[in-house]
Design a protein around this motif. Structure first.
Motif, PDB file in Angstrom:
ATOM      1  N   GLU A   7       0.822  -1.202   0.000  1.00  0.00           N
ATOM      2  CA  GLU A   7       0.000   0.000   0.000  1.00  0.00           C
ATOM      3  C   GLU A   7       0.863   1.263   0.000  1.00  0.00           C
ATOM      4  OE1 GLU A   7      -0.447  -2.578   2.006  1.00  0.00           O
ATOM      5  OE2 GLU A   7      -2.489  -3.284   1.712  1.00  0.00           O
ATOM      6  N   THR A   9       1.080   4.131  -2.944  1.00  0.00           N
ATOM      7  CA  THR A   9       0.861   5.531  -2.607  1.00  0.00           C
ATOM      8  C   THR A   9       2.009   6.405  -3.092  1.00  0.00           C
ATOM      9  OG1 THR A   9      -0.446   4.922  -0.669  1.00  0.00           O
ATOM     10  CG2 THR A   9       0.502   7.120  -0.679  1.00  0.00           C
ATOM     11  N   GLN A  32      -6.083   4.108  -3.349  1.00  0.00           N
ATOM     12  CA  GLN A  32      -7.128   4.579  -2.444  1.00  0.00           C
ATOM     13  C   GLN A  32      -8.072   3.441  -2.076  1.00  0.00           C
ATOM     14  OE1 GLN A  32      -7.199   7.386  -0.993  1.00  0.00           O
ATOM     15  NE2 GLN A  32      -9.275   7.892  -0.448  1.00  0.00           N
ATOM     16  N   SER A  41      -6.099   1.145   0.443  1.00  0.00           N
ATOM     17  CA  SER A  41      -5.347   1.795   1.515  1.00  0.00           C
ATOM     18  C   SER A  41      -5.809   1.305   2.878  1.00  0.00           C
ATOM     19  CB  SER A  41      -5.487   3.305   1.421  1.00  0.00           C
ATOM     20  OG  SER A  41      -6.824   3.679   1.629  1.00  0.00           O
ATOM     21  N   THR A  90      -5.274   6.277   7.429  1.00  0.00           N
ATOM     22  CA  THR A  90      -5.711   7.616   7.055  1.00  0.00           C
ATOM     23  C   THR A  90      -4.589   8.407   6.395  1.00  0.00           C
ATOM     24  OG1 THR A  90      -7.249   7.577   8.906  1.00  0.00           O
ATOM     25  CG2 THR A  90      -6.764   9.718   7.954  1.00  0.00           C
ATOM     26  N   GLU A 111      -2.229   7.247   4.446  1.00  0.00           N
ATOM     27  CA  GLU A 111      -2.169   6.803   3.047  1.00  0.00           C
ATOM     28  C   GLU A 111      -3.282   7.433   2.233  1.00  0.00           C
ATOM     29  OE1 GLU A 111      -2.430   2.587   3.235  1.00  0.00           O
ATOM     30  OE2 GLU A 111      -0.381   2.335   3.938  1.00  0.00           O
ATOM     31  N   ARG A 112      -4.458   7.483   2.789  1.00  0.00           N
ATOM     32  CA  ARG A 112      -5.599   8.061   2.067  1.00  0.00           C
ATOM     33  C   ARG A 112      -5.394   9.546   1.790  1.00  0.00           C
ATOM     34  NH1 ARG A 112      -8.471   4.906   6.169  1.00  0.00           N
ATOM     35  NH2 ARG A 112      -8.779   2.869   5.239  1.00  0.00           N
ATOM     36  N   SER A 113      -4.801  10.245   2.726  1.00  0.00           N
ATOM     37  CA  SER A 113      -4.547  11.672   2.542  1.00  0.00           C
ATOM     38  C   SER A 113      -3.545  11.909   1.419  1.00  0.00           C
ATOM     39  CB  SER A 113      -4.016  12.286   3.835  1.00  0.00           C
ATOM     40  OG  SER A 113      -4.945  12.135   4.871  1.00  0.00           O
ATOM     41  N   ASN A 151      -2.910   9.842  -0.979  1.00  0.00           N
ATOM     42  CA  ASN A 151      -3.552   9.394  -2.220  1.00  0.00           C
ATOM     43  C   ASN A 151      -4.409  10.500  -2.836  1.00  0.00           C
ATOM     44  OD1 ASN A 151      -2.535   6.791  -2.422  1.00  0.00           O
ATOM     45  ND2 ASN A 151      -4.122   5.952  -1.110  1.00  0.00           N
TER      46      ASN A 151
END
Length: 103
Positions: free
Chosen positions: A27, A31, A69, A72, A75, A77-79, A81
């Motif tokens: 992941e 990213t 995303q 993921s 959080t 990683e999501r940011s 992404n």
């Protein structure tokens, strides 16, 4: 409550995508690839003669970012992404505006 009596030793600042303590190698790699493609696409999108690089890097960054995303785990990683996806989108849009995918 010994921490209420005075200052305690704090941990040094660390920049990490693994905010849950686990290792997410795949992941994190996805990213970072999406972020790199997004940055390249965004920067090349402003250069008219680099429209091909911006278009292809933006397309790859957008697709990788969307998949990243989807898989993921944290959080952080999501940011990253979201930043990568937006940068890729802007880069591919500017690349297409300046000439598209082929020379």
């Amino acid at each position: 409550m010994p921490q209420a009596l005075g200052p305690t030793e704090s941990e040094p600042f660390r920049l990490t995508l693994n905010s849950d303590g686990g290792k997410h190698t795949r992941e994190n790699a996805l990213t970072l690839v999406a972020l790199a493609c997004g940055l390249v696409a965004f920067v090349c999108g402003f250069v008219v003669s680099a429209h091909m690089i911006a278009s292809w890097a933006g397309l790859v960054g957008f697709v990788v970012g969307m998949y990243s995303q989807y898989v993921s785990a944290t959080t952080a990683e999501r940011s990253v992404n979201i930043v990568a996806i937006v940068g890729s989108f802007v880069g591919v849009a500017m690349g297409i505006y300046h000439g598209g995918f082929i020379p």
